[in-house]
Write a protein that holds these residues in place. Structure first.
Motif, PDB file in Angstrom:
ATOM      1  N   MET A   3      17.764  -8.367 -12.212  1.00  0.00           N
ATOM      2  CA  MET A   3      16.808  -7.898 -11.212  1.00  0.00           C
ATOM      3  C   MET A   3      17.495  -7.067 -10.139  1.00  0.00           C
ATOM      4  O   MET A   3      16.882  -6.216  -9.520  1.00  0.00           O
ATOM      5  CB  MET A   3      16.123  -9.091 -10.527  1.00  0.00           C
ATOM      6  CG  MET A   3      15.141  -9.815 -11.403  1.00  0.00           C
ATOM      7  SD  MET A   3      14.356 -11.200 -10.560  1.00  0.00           S
ATOM      8  CE  MET A   3      13.530 -10.383  -9.204  1.00  0.00           C
ATOM      9  N   ILE A   4      18.764  -7.330  -9.888  1.00  0.00           N
ATOM     10  CA  ILE A   4      19.524  -6.650  -8.836  1.00  0.00           C
ATOM     11  C   ILE A   4      20.334  -5.525  -9.465  1.00  0.00           C
ATOM     12  O   ILE A   4      20.992  -5.708 -10.474  1.00  0.00           O
ATOM     13  CB  ILE A   4      20.462  -7.648  -8.122  1.00  0.00           C
ATOM     14  CG1 ILE A   4      19.703  -8.865  -7.602  1.00  0.00           C
ATOM     15  CG2 ILE A   4      21.266  -6.955  -7.029  1.00  0.00           C
ATOM     16  CD1 ILE A   4      18.690  -8.588  -6.529  1.00  0.00           C
ATOM     17  N   LYS A   5      20.283  -4.371  -8.860  1.00  0.00           N
ATOM     18  CA  LYS A   5      21.010  -3.192  -9.342  1.00  0.00           C
ATOM     19  C   LYS A   5      22.008  -2.732  -8.282  1.00  0.00           C
ATOM     20  O   LYS A   5      21.741  -2.853  -7.096  1.00  0.00           O
ATOM     21  CB  LYS A   5      20.034  -2.047  -9.608  1.00  0.00           C
ATOM     22  CG  LYS A   5      18.852  -2.405 -10.487  1.00  0.00           C
ATOM     23  CD  LYS A   5      19.227  -2.377 -11.937  1.00  0.00           C
ATOM     24  CE  LYS A   5      18.029  -2.503 -12.833  1.00  0.00           C
ATOM     25  NZ  LYS A   5      17.656  -3.810 -13.224  1.00  0.00           N
ATOM     26  N   ALA A   6      23.126  -2.184  -8.710  1.00  0.00           N
ATOM     27  CA  ALA A   6      24.100  -1.626  -7.777  1.00  0.00           C
ATOM     28  C   ALA A   6      23.463  -0.466  -7.037  1.00  0.00           C
ATOM     29  O   ALA A   6      22.724   0.320  -7.630  1.00  0.00           O
ATOM     30  CB  ALA A   6      25.344  -1.164  -8.517  1.00  0.00           C
ATOM     31  N   GLN A   7      23.732  -0.360  -5.737  1.00  0.00           N
ATOM     32  CA  GLN A   7      23.108   0.676  -4.930  1.00  0.00           C
ATOM     33  C   GLN A   7      24.089   1.268  -3.935  1.00  0.00           C
ATOM     34  O   GLN A   7      25.073   0.643  -3.581  1.00  0.00           O
ATOM     35  CB  GLN A   7      21.938   0.102  -4.128  1.00  0.00           C
ATOM     36  CG  GLN A   7      20.790  -0.342  -4.967  1.00  0.00           C
ATOM     37  CD  GLN A   7      19.572  -0.655  -4.105  1.00  0.00           C
ATOM     38  OE1 GLN A   7      19.650  -0.750  -2.897  1.00  0.00           O
ATOM     39  NE2 GLN A   7      18.451  -0.821  -4.748  1.00  0.00           N
ATOM     40  N   THR A   8      23.752   2.459  -3.495  1.00  0.00           N
ATOM     41  CA  THR A   8      24.395   3.028  -2.322  1.00  0.00           C
ATOM     42  C   THR A   8      23.321   3.056  -1.257  1.00  0.00           C
ATOM     43  O   THR A   8      22.139   3.171  -1.554  1.00  0.00           O
ATOM     44  CB  THR A   8      24.932   4.447  -2.589  1.00  0.00           C
ATOM     45  OG1 THR A   8      23.847   5.261  -3.003  1.00  0.00           O
ATOM     46  CG2 THR A   8      26.001   4.431  -3.662  1.00  0.00           C
ATOM     47  N   LEU A  27      25.842 -17.442  -6.988  1.00  0.00           N
ATOM     48  CA  LEU A  27      25.792 -16.069  -6.500  1.00  0.00           C
ATOM     49  C   LEU A  27      26.943 -15.257  -7.082  1.00  0.00           C
ATOM     50  O   LEU A  27      26.745 -14.147  -7.591  1.00  0.00           O
ATOM     51  CB  LEU A  27      25.849 -16.044  -4.971  1.00  0.00           C
ATOM     52  CG  LEU A  27      26.083 -14.690  -4.311  1.00  0.00           C
ATOM     53  CD1 LEU A  27      24.930 -13.739  -4.581  1.00  0.00           C
ATOM     54  CD2 LEU A  27      26.297 -14.859  -2.817  1.00  0.00           C
ATOM     55  N   GLN A  28      28.137 -15.802  -7.024  1.00  0.00           N
ATOM     56  CA  GLN A  28      29.299 -15.091  -7.548  1.00  0.00           C
ATOM     57  C   GLN A  28      29.169 -14.847  -9.049  1.00  0.00           C
ATOM     58  O   GLN A  28      29.453 -13.752  -9.537  1.00  0.00           O
ATOM     59  CB  GLN A  28      30.575 -15.857  -7.228  1.00  0.00           C
ATOM     60  CG  GLN A  28      30.918 -15.828  -5.754  1.00  0.00           C
ATOM     61  CD  GLN A  28      32.155 -16.628  -5.432  1.00  0.00           C
ATOM     62  OE1 GLN A  28      33.082 -16.712  -6.237  1.00  0.00           O
ATOM     63  NE2 GLN A  28      32.180 -17.219  -4.256  1.00  0.00           N
ATOM     64  N   SER A  29      28.711 -15.858  -9.774  1.00  0.00           N
ATOM     65  CA  SER A  29      28.521 -15.700 -11.223  1.00  0.00           C
ATOM     66  C   SER A  29      27.482 -14.629 -11.523  1.00  0.00           C
ATOM     67  O   SER A  29      27.664 -13.803 -12.423  1.00  0.00           O
ATOM     68  CB  SER A  29      28.086 -17.027 -11.856  1.00  0.00           C
ATOM     69  OG  SER A  29      29.106 -17.972 -11.767  1.00  0.00           O
ATOM     70  N   TYR A  30      26.371 -14.639 -10.781  1.00  0.00           N
ATOM     71  CA  TYR A  30      25.315 -13.656 -10.989  1.00  0.00           C
ATOM     72  C   TYR A  30      25.843 -12.248 -10.738  1.00  0.00           C
ATOM     73  O   TYR A  30      25.573 -11.333 -11.523  1.00  0.00           O
ATOM     74  CB  TYR A  30      24.118 -13.946 -10.073  1.00  0.00           C
ATOM     75  CG  TYR A  30      22.964 -12.995 -10.307  1.00  0.00           C
ATOM     76  CD1 TYR A  30      21.946 -13.319 -11.192  1.00  0.00           C
ATOM     77  CD2 TYR A  30      22.906 -11.760  -9.662  1.00  0.00           C
ATOM     78  CE1 TYR A  30      20.892 -12.448 -11.421  1.00  0.00           C
ATOM     79  CE2 TYR A  30      21.862 -10.887  -9.885  1.00  0.00           C
ATOM     80  CZ  TYR A  30      20.857 -11.224 -10.774  1.00  0.00           C
ATOM     81  OH  TYR A  30      19.836 -10.354 -10.994  1.00  0.00           O
ATOM     82  N   CYS A  31      26.564 -12.075  -9.653  1.00  0.00           N
ATOM     83  CA  CYS A  31      27.063 -10.739  -9.311  1.00  0.00           C
ATOM     84  C   CYS A  31      28.015 -10.208 -10.382  1.00  0.00           C
ATOM     85  O   CYS A  31      27.948  -9.025 -10.733  1.00  0.00           O
ATOM     86  CB  CYS A  31      27.736 -10.769  -7.942  1.00  0.00           C
ATOM     87  SG  CYS A  31      26.555 -10.957  -6.576  1.00  0.00           S
ATOM     88  N   VAL A  32      28.871 -11.083 -10.906  1.00  0.00           N
ATOM     89  CA  VAL A  32      29.769 -10.657 -11.985  1.00  0.00           C
ATOM     90  C   VAL A  32      28.945 -10.276 -13.213  1.00  0.00           C
ATOM     91  O   VAL A  32      29.152  -9.223 -13.818  1.00  0.00           O
ATOM     92  CB  VAL A  32      30.794 -11.770 -12.326  1.00  0.00           C
ATOM     93  CG1 VAL A  32      31.528 -11.458 -13.615  1.00  0.00           C
ATOM     94  CG2 VAL A  32      31.770 -11.961 -11.173  1.00  0.00           C
ATOM     95  N   TRP A  33      27.987 -11.132 -13.572  1.00  0.00           N
ATOM     96  CA  TRP A  33      27.143 -10.889 -14.742  1.00  0.00           C
ATOM     97  C   TRP A  33      26.360  -9.582 -14.609  1.00  0.00           C
ATOM     98  O   TRP A  33      26.270  -8.796 -15.554  1.00  0.00           O
ATOM     99  CB  TRP A  33      26.189 -12.065 -14.933  1.00  0.00           C
ATOM    100  CG  TRP A  33      25.139 -11.827 -15.962  1.00  0.00           C
ATOM    101  CD1 TRP A  33      25.280 -11.880 -17.324  1.00  0.00           C
ATOM    102  CD2 TRP A  33      23.777 -11.491 -15.721  1.00  0.00           C
ATOM    103  NE1 TRP A  33      24.083 -11.602 -17.936  1.00  0.00           N
ATOM    104  CE2 TRP A  33      23.133 -11.355 -16.969  1.00  0.00           C
ATOM    105  CE3 TRP A  33      23.024 -11.299 -14.564  1.00  0.00           C
ATOM    106  CZ2 TRP A  33      21.791 -11.034 -17.096  1.00  0.00           C
ATOM    107  CZ3 TRP A  33      21.681 -10.980 -14.686  1.00  0.00           C
ATOM    108  CH2 TRP A  33      21.079 -10.853 -15.938  1.00  0.00           C
ATOM    109  N   GLU A  38      27.954  -8.628  -3.757  1.00  0.00           N
ATOM    110  CA  GLU A  38      27.155  -9.577  -2.981  1.00  0.00           C
ATOM    111  C   GLU A  38      26.263  -8.813  -1.987  1.00  0.00           C
ATOM    112  O   GLU A  38      25.131  -9.204  -1.741  1.00  0.00           O
ATOM    113  CB  GLU A  38      28.047 -10.577  -2.250  1.00  0.00           C
ATOM    114  CG  GLU A  38      28.688 -11.578  -3.182  1.00  0.00           C
ATOM    115  CD  GLU A  38      29.534 -12.611  -2.479  1.00  0.00           C
ATOM    116  OE1 GLU A  38      29.477 -12.717  -1.235  1.00  0.00           O
ATOM    117  OE2 GLU A  38      30.275 -13.320  -3.179  1.00  0.00           O
ATOM    118  N   ARG A  39      26.756  -7.733  -1.446  1.00  0.00           N
ATOM    119  CA  ARG A  39      25.962  -6.908  -0.524  1.00  0.00           C
ATOM    120  C   ARG A  39      24.712  -6.381  -1.222  1.00  0.00           C
ATOM    121  O   ARG A  39      23.611  -6.452  -0.679  1.00  0.00           O
ATOM    122  CB  ARG A  39      26.804  -5.759   0.010  1.00  0.00           C
ATOM    123  CG  ARG A  39      26.055  -4.889   1.016  1.00  0.00           C
ATOM    124  CD  ARG A  39      26.918  -3.803   1.557  1.00  0.00           C
ATOM    125  NE  ARG A  39      27.124  -2.792   0.518  1.00  0.00           N
ATOM    126  CZ  ARG A  39      27.961  -1.783   0.629  1.00  0.00           C
ATOM    127  NH1 ARG A  39      28.716  -1.649   1.690  1.00  0.00           N
ATOM    128  NH2 ARG A  39      28.068  -0.909  -0.342  1.00  0.00           N
TER     129      ARG A  39
END
Length: 84
Positions: A3-8, A27-33, A38-39
């Motif tokens: 659901m979360i995408k990398a953004q500028t 949270l850390q696992s989700y971000c890696v996946w 985290e931002r």
């Protein structure tokens, strides 16, 4: 698909967050996946809450018209990020 995408993004304001260990680990696992920071996660999580919270939308609409609004019961204490 994540659901979360990398953004500028534009101008930023610093915030400090304290989480229970089990939430931080997930949270850390989700971000890696998902391949995001985290931002990115927090920014988009906040946007999701604002987009989905009907009470908040009604409050903003009433406030824009100058009408008095009522805060929901059991919300956060003003300004400190803790339940009140």
């Amino acid at each position: 698909m994540a659901m979360i995408k990398a953004q500028t993004s534009d101008k930023r304001v610093g915030k400090r967050v304290s989480l229970p260990e089990h939430l931080d680990a997930e949270l850390q696992s989700y971000c890696v996946w998902a391949g995001v920071t985290e931002r990115d996660f927090f920014e988009q999580a906040v946007e999701l809450v604002f987009a989905k919270d009907g009470d908040w939308k009604r409050h903003k609409k009433a406030a824009a018209k100058g009408a008095e609004t009522v805060k929901p019961a059991g919300g956060m204490a003003a300004g400190d990020g803790t339940a009140g």
